[in-house]
Design a protein around this motif. Structure first.
Motif, mmCIF file in Angstrom:
data_model
loop_
_atom_site.group_PDB
_atom_site.id
_atom_site.type_symbol
_atom_site.label_atom_id
_atom_site.label_comp_id
_atom_site.label_asym_id
_atom_site.label_seq_id
_atom_site.Cartn_x
_atom_site.Cartn_y
_atom_site.Cartn_z
ATOM 1 N N PRO A 94 0.802 -1.234 0.000
ATOM 2 C CA PRO A 94 0.000 0.000 0.000
ATOM 3 C C PRO A 94 0.833 1.282 0.000
ATOM 4 N N LEU A 95 2.051 1.236 0.527
ATOM 5 C CA LEU A 95 2.864 2.457 0.561
ATOM 6 C C LEU A 95 3.610 2.723 -0.751
ATOM 7 N N LEU A 96 3.458 1.844 -1.727
ATOM 8 C CA LEU A 96 4.065 2.107 -3.040
ATOM 9 C C LEU A 96 3.332 3.289 -3.689
ATOM 10 N N LEU A 97 4.060 4.295 -4.162
ATOM 11 C CA LEU A 97 3.392 5.414 -4.854
ATOM 12 C C LEU A 97 2.745 4.885 -6.118
ATOM 13 N N HIS A 98 1.458 5.199 -6.277
ATOM 14 C CA HIS A 98 0.751 4.733 -7.478
ATOM 15 C C HIS A 98 -0.248 5.784 -7.947
ATOM 16 N N SER A 99 -0.630 5.653 -9.197
ATOM 17 C CA SER A 99 -1.588 6.587 -9.800
ATOM 18 C C SER A 99 -2.266 5.825 -10.935
ATOM 19 N N SER A 100 -3.260 6.437 -11.526
ATOM 20 C CA SER A 100 -3.772 5.835 -12.768
ATOM 21 C C SER A 100 -4.329 6.929 -13.665
ATOM 22 N N LEU A 101 -4.280 6.663 -14.965
ATOM 23 C CA LEU A 101 -4.740 7.635 -15.957
ATOM 24 C C LEU A 101 -6.220 7.410 -16.252
ATOM 25 N N LYS A 102 -6.829 8.410 -16.840
ATOM 26 C CA LYS A 102 -8.193 8.231 -17.344
ATOM 27 C C LYS A 102 -8.178 7.180 -18.440
ATOM 28 N N SER A 103 -9.236 6.437 -18.540
ATOM 29 C CA SER A 103 -9.324 5.497 -19.655
ATOM 30 C C SER A 103 -9.677 6.287 -20.924
ATOM 31 N N VAL A 104 -9.059 5.898 -22.029
ATOM 32 C CA VAL A 104 -9.456 6.560 -23.282
ATOM 33 C C VAL A 104 -10.131 5.547 -24.212
ATOM 34 N N MET A 105 -10.662 4.518 -23.589
ATOM 35 C CA MET A 105 -11.295 3.430 -24.338
ATOM 36 C C MET A 105 -12.758 3.331 -23.925
ATOM 37 N N PRO A 106 -13.647 3.056 -24.846
ATOM 38 C CA PRO A 106 -15.044 2.920 -24.436
ATOM 39 C C PRO A 106 -15.309 1.519 -23.873
ATOM 40 N N GLN A 107 -14.645 1.216 -22.804
ATOM 41 C CA GLN A 107 -14.707 -0.157 -22.273
ATOM 42 C C GLN A 107 -14.577 -0.113 -20.759
ATOM 43 N N ARG A 108 -15.164 -1.069 -20.074
ATOM 44 C CA ARG A 108 -15.097 -1.085 -18.605
ATOM 45 C C ARG A 108 -13.705 -1.500 -18.145
ATOM 46 N N ARG A 109 -13.434 -1.152 -16.868
ATOM 47 C CA ARG A 109 -12.144 -1.542 -16.275
ATOM 48 C C ARG A 109 -12.403 -1.890 -14.808
ATOM 49 N N ARG A 110 -12.953 -3.102 -14.595
ATOM 50 C CA ARG A 110 -13.302 -3.497 -13.228
ATOM 51 C C ARG A 110 -12.114 -4.175 -12.548
ATOM 52 N N VAL A 111 -11.828 -3.678 -11.331
ATOM 53 C CA VAL A 111 -10.742 -4.242 -10.525
ATOM 54 C C VAL A 111 -11.301 -4.513 -9.135
ATOM 55 N N ILE A 112 -11.127 -5.733 -8.638
ATOM 56 C CA ILE A 112 -11.466 -6.001 -7.230
ATOM 57 C C ILE A 112 -10.174 -5.841 -6.448
ATOM 58 N N HIS A 113 -10.171 -4.831 -5.582
ATOM 59 C CA HIS A 113 -8.962 -4.480 -4.817
ATOM 60 C C HIS A 113 -9.168 -5.047 -3.407
ATOM 61 N N ILE A 114 -8.333 -6.013 -3.039
ATOM 62 C CA ILE A 114 -8.487 -6.651 -1.713
ATOM 63 C C ILE A 114 -7.232 -6.409 -0.893
ATOM 64 N N GLU A 115 -7.415 -5.922 0.327
ATOM 65 C CA GLU A 115 -6.256 -5.683 1.202
ATOM 66 C C GLU A 115 -6.158 -6.775 2.261
ATOM 67 N N PHE A 116 -4.923 -7.213 2.474
ATOM 68 C CA PHE A 116 -4.647 -8.274 3.459
ATOM 69 C C PHE A 116 -3.691 -7.735 4.520
ATOM 70 N N ALA A 117 -3.836 -8.261 5.736
ATOM 71 C CA ALA A 117 -2.928 -7.893 6.831
ATOM 72 C C ALA A 117 -2.563 -9.171 7.568
ATOM 73 N N SER A 118 -1.575 -9.058 8.442
ATOM 74 C CA SER A 118 -1.212 -10.249 9.236
ATOM 75 C C SER A 118 -0.897 -9.867 10.680
ATOM 76 N N CYS A 119 -1.219 -8.629 11.074
ATOM 77 C CA CYS A 119 -0.924 -8.251 12.465
ATOM 78 C C CYS A 119 -2.199 -7.809 13.175
ATOM 79 N N GLU A 120 -2.140 -7.852 14.507
ATOM 80 C CA GLU A 120 -3.247 -7.349 15.318
ATOM 81 C C GLU A 120 -3.049 -5.848 15.500
ATOM 82 N N LEU A 121 -4.149 -5.146 15.778
ATOM 83 C CA LEU A 121 -4.055 -3.707 16.047
ATOM 84 C C LEU A 121 -3.937 -3.489 17.553
#
Ligand code: AKG
Length: 232
Positions: free
Chosen positions: A194-221
């Motif tokens: 998650p701390l990796l710098l990331h960005s994304s551009l607008k799509s220039v295609m008349p098409q969907r772009r579905r992404v299921i973004h799932i976050e995982f952890a392994s520590c207690e809070l």
């Protein structure tokens, strides 16, 4: 050296995530699974939060392909804590500026040292924890549609995950570094810290772009704070 019990493919992905902060796992999901998920999210518009309330998405976090990949990096005790659908359609299309994912979802608000910036998103408490907590997490982005150069792909700055929270004042220097565009096919997955710098551009295609973004952890809070969801 390869860790015992890891396939060559998984150990290569682990190494890439550790060094660069991201990796692409090609053909992680088979066609049948992708078609089912496409049907599930047929009528979604720009996105949906709280996907771990859906049994199909919980099942996805537990399937062998996903578990083996994520636990090769976070260990067998890891669990899914948050899932979001991102979609870009011809009608709802946007770009995302360079950023780190810094917040987590929790069950209740409780003050604890280093936790700040409380907010509510879709009825759920969110907060920025200390950098080591979010830095130890992993996000898996499962692509339901092809996402090439012109369909709003994710862009990342390799290695930026190793620097904790990056101050706004330093962002300019980072943005001048070489970024990588993560073009993928339907069924592929991108793993990112998650701390990796990331960005994304607008799509220039008349098409969907579905992404299921799932976050995982392994520590207690700490201090009685609880992850909002915990699917193991
Ligand atoms: O899928 C995308 O375009 C990036 C979304 C993202 O990184 C975010 O909203 O934090």
């Amino acid at each position: 050296m390869q860790r015992p019990g890891l396939s060559v493919k998984h150990s290569e992905i682990c190494r890439h995530v550790s060094d660069e902060g991201f990796a692409i796992a090609n053909d992680l999901l088979d066609r049948g699974v992708v078609s089912r998920l496409c049907r599930l999210f047929e009528s979604s518009s720009h996105g949906e939060r709280n996907l771990l309330e859906l049994s199909d998405v919980c099942d996805l976090t537990r399937c062998n392909e996903v578990r083996e990949l994520v636990s090769a990096i976070l260990g067998r005790e890891c669990f899914a804590v948050r899932a979001i659908l991102f979609d870009k359609t011809p009608e709802t299309n946007w770009n995302v500026v360079w950023h780190q994912d810094r917040v987590i979802a929790v069950q209740q608000r409780k003050d604890s040292y280093g936790f700040r910036g409380w907010s509510m998103k879709a009825g759920v408490h969110h907060v920025q924890p200390p950098a080591d907590i979010v830095g130890g997490m992993l996000a898996l982005r499962l692509h339901l549609d092809d996402c090439g150069e012109s369909n709003g792909p994710l862009q990342v700055i390799p290695g930026s995950h190793k620097f904790g929270f990056i101050a706004d004042a330093s962002l300019r220097g980072w943005k001048e570094k070489q970024s990588v565009t993560c073009a993928v096919k339907s069924g592929d997955a991108i793993l990112i810290r998650p701390l990796l710098l990331h960005s994304s551009l607008k799509s220039v295609m008349p098409q969907r772009r579905r992404v299921i973004h799932i976050e995982f952890a392994s520590c207690e809070l700490p201090d009685g704070l609880q992850w909002h969801s915990r699917v193991a």
